[in-house]
Design an enzyme around this catalytic site. Structure first.
Site, mmCIF file in Angstrom:
data_model
loop_
_atom_site.group_PDB
_atom_site.id
_atom_site.type_symbol
_atom_site.label_atom_id
_atom_site.label_comp_id
_atom_site.label_asym_id
_atom_site.label_seq_id
_atom_site.Cartn_x
_atom_site.Cartn_y
_atom_site.Cartn_z
ATOM 1 N N ARG A 191 6.324 -10.105 1.717
ATOM 2 C CA ARG A 191 6.920 -9.589 0.433
ATOM 3 C C ARG A 191 8.414 -9.789 0.397
ATOM 4 O O ARG A 191 9.052 -10.210 1.481
ATOM 5 C CB ARG A 191 7.141 -7.983 0.815
ATOM 6 N N ASN A 224 7.976 -1.924 -2.837
ATOM 7 C CA ASN A 224 8.966 -3.116 -2.385
ATOM 8 C C ASN A 224 10.091 -3.204 -3.696
ATOM 9 O O ASN A 224 11.306 -3.483 -3.352
ATOM 10 C CB ASN A 224 8.519 -4.384 -2.369
ATOM 11 N N LYS A 270 0.291 6.293 -2.998
ATOM 12 C CA LYS A 270 -0.239 5.093 -3.763
ATOM 13 C C LYS A 270 -1.834 5.247 -3.740
ATOM 14 O O LYS A 270 -2.279 4.241 -3.902
ATOM 15 C CB LYS A 270 0.105 4.020 -2.887
ATOM 16 N N PRO A 330 1.766 -1.940 -6.213
ATOM 17 C CA PRO A 330 2.178 -0.834 -6.895
ATOM 18 C C PRO A 330 2.914 0.171 -6.477
ATOM 19 O O PRO A 330 2.544 0.502 -5.283
ATOM 20 C CB PRO A 330 0.641 -0.271 -7.682
ATOM 21 N N GLU A 331 3.937 0.865 -7.226
ATOM 22 C CA GLU A 331 4.832 1.805 -6.555
ATOM 23 C C GLU A 331 4.114 3.246 -6.930
ATOM 24 O O GLU A 331 3.081 3.190 -7.852
ATOM 25 C CB GLU A 331 6.111 1.680 -7.258
#
Length: 274
Positions: A260, A165, A51, A2-3
């Site tokens: 990723r 990401n 985060k 999650p961003e």
């Protein structure tokens, strides 16, 4: 992963459901917290930090959680069926008379003294969506190691907190450089605009249910894509492997690094590649 905007929205949902209410049910399903009983205590607030999620509770306690790759908090009305995953994935349950918050697959869950929160989040750089945001400090942090690849530096929460990401890939595309370009090779004005645009993108998406970077947000002058095309695409490069670049039409490429994915346009973005 999650961003920062997703974590902020999660914190706001938890705060709305729990803050100011006394816990009538609390179940922390990790071994070191299995005997902890928080029932009867009032939740004071739920605050995001980068985060990280900080759920502050009466008597000077903070429940610290981090979602990492696939953790999630779900909020249900009292009596509503839980649908966030199988029971064995539940790590935390916090309930009051009207709502229940259920934490699934939480890789980080610990109970701290509120006065000791800095032990969990003190290493973080300026929070892109927080009251401590400082663009100059974030820029200095980002450029501190000139040989470090840009994408790696953007993801390092010690530099600036909140980029994941998706934003890493999108920001590099907007800056027209690859994520593998050493940060020391960024011209100073471009590096400063990169930090500013990161802040603007997260702010633009903080209240949106669906993240987008192709809308009317500053993007280093912005790719010149047809309005019809842009309205159909939420992101410039992320998740668009082999699809045409919205700027030049070249197929977007993808590289997998440590689990990723990284997406970039080989024509529009200058610099080293994977």
């Amino acid at each position: 992963m999650p961003e920062g905007d997703t974590v902020l929205q999660t914190a706001e949902r938890l705060h709305k459901a729990l803050a100011g209410q006394v816990l009538t049910h609390a179940d922390l399903r990790v071994p070191r917290l299995a005997t902890v009983d928080l029932t009867g205590r009032k939740v004071l607030d739920v605050t995001p930090r980068g985060k990280h999620l900080l759920t502050r509770i009466e008597d000077g306690l903070t429940l610290h959680s981090h979602l990492r790759m696939d953790g999630a908090w779900r909020v249900y009305a009292a009596g509503e069926r839980w649908r966030g995953g199988p029971a064995h994935q539940i790590r935390a349950v916090l309930g009051n008379a009207t709502h229940t918050a259920v934490g699934y697959r939480l890789p980080v869950l610990e109970l701290l003294r509120t006065r000791d929160e800095e032990k969990a989040v003190g290493h973080l750089g300026p929070d892109l969506l927080g009251p401590d945001w400082d663009a100059d400090t974030a820029l200095r942090n980002l450029l501190a190691d000139p040989d470090r690849p840009l994408g790696e530096a953007l993801l390092d929460q010690r530099n600036l907190a909140g980029i994941g990401n998706v934003y890493k890939c999108e920001l590099c595309f907007m800056a027209r450089v690859t994520p593998w370009l050493p940060v020391g090779e960024l011209p100073a004005p471009l590096a400063a605009r990169l930090v500013t645009t990161a802040k603007q993108l997260l702010e633009a998406n903080r209240d949106r249910p669906t993240r987008t970077t192709t809308g009317p947000t500053p993007a280093f002058g912005g790719p010149r894509a047809a309005a019809r095309t842009r309205s159909q695409e939420r992101l410039y490069v992320y998740g668009r492997e082999r699809r045409s670049c919205l700027r030049c039409g070249t197929p977007i490429r993808k590289a997998d690094e440590a689990g990723r994915p990284t997406y970039w346009c080989p024509h529009c973005q200058a610099g080293p590649t994977a």
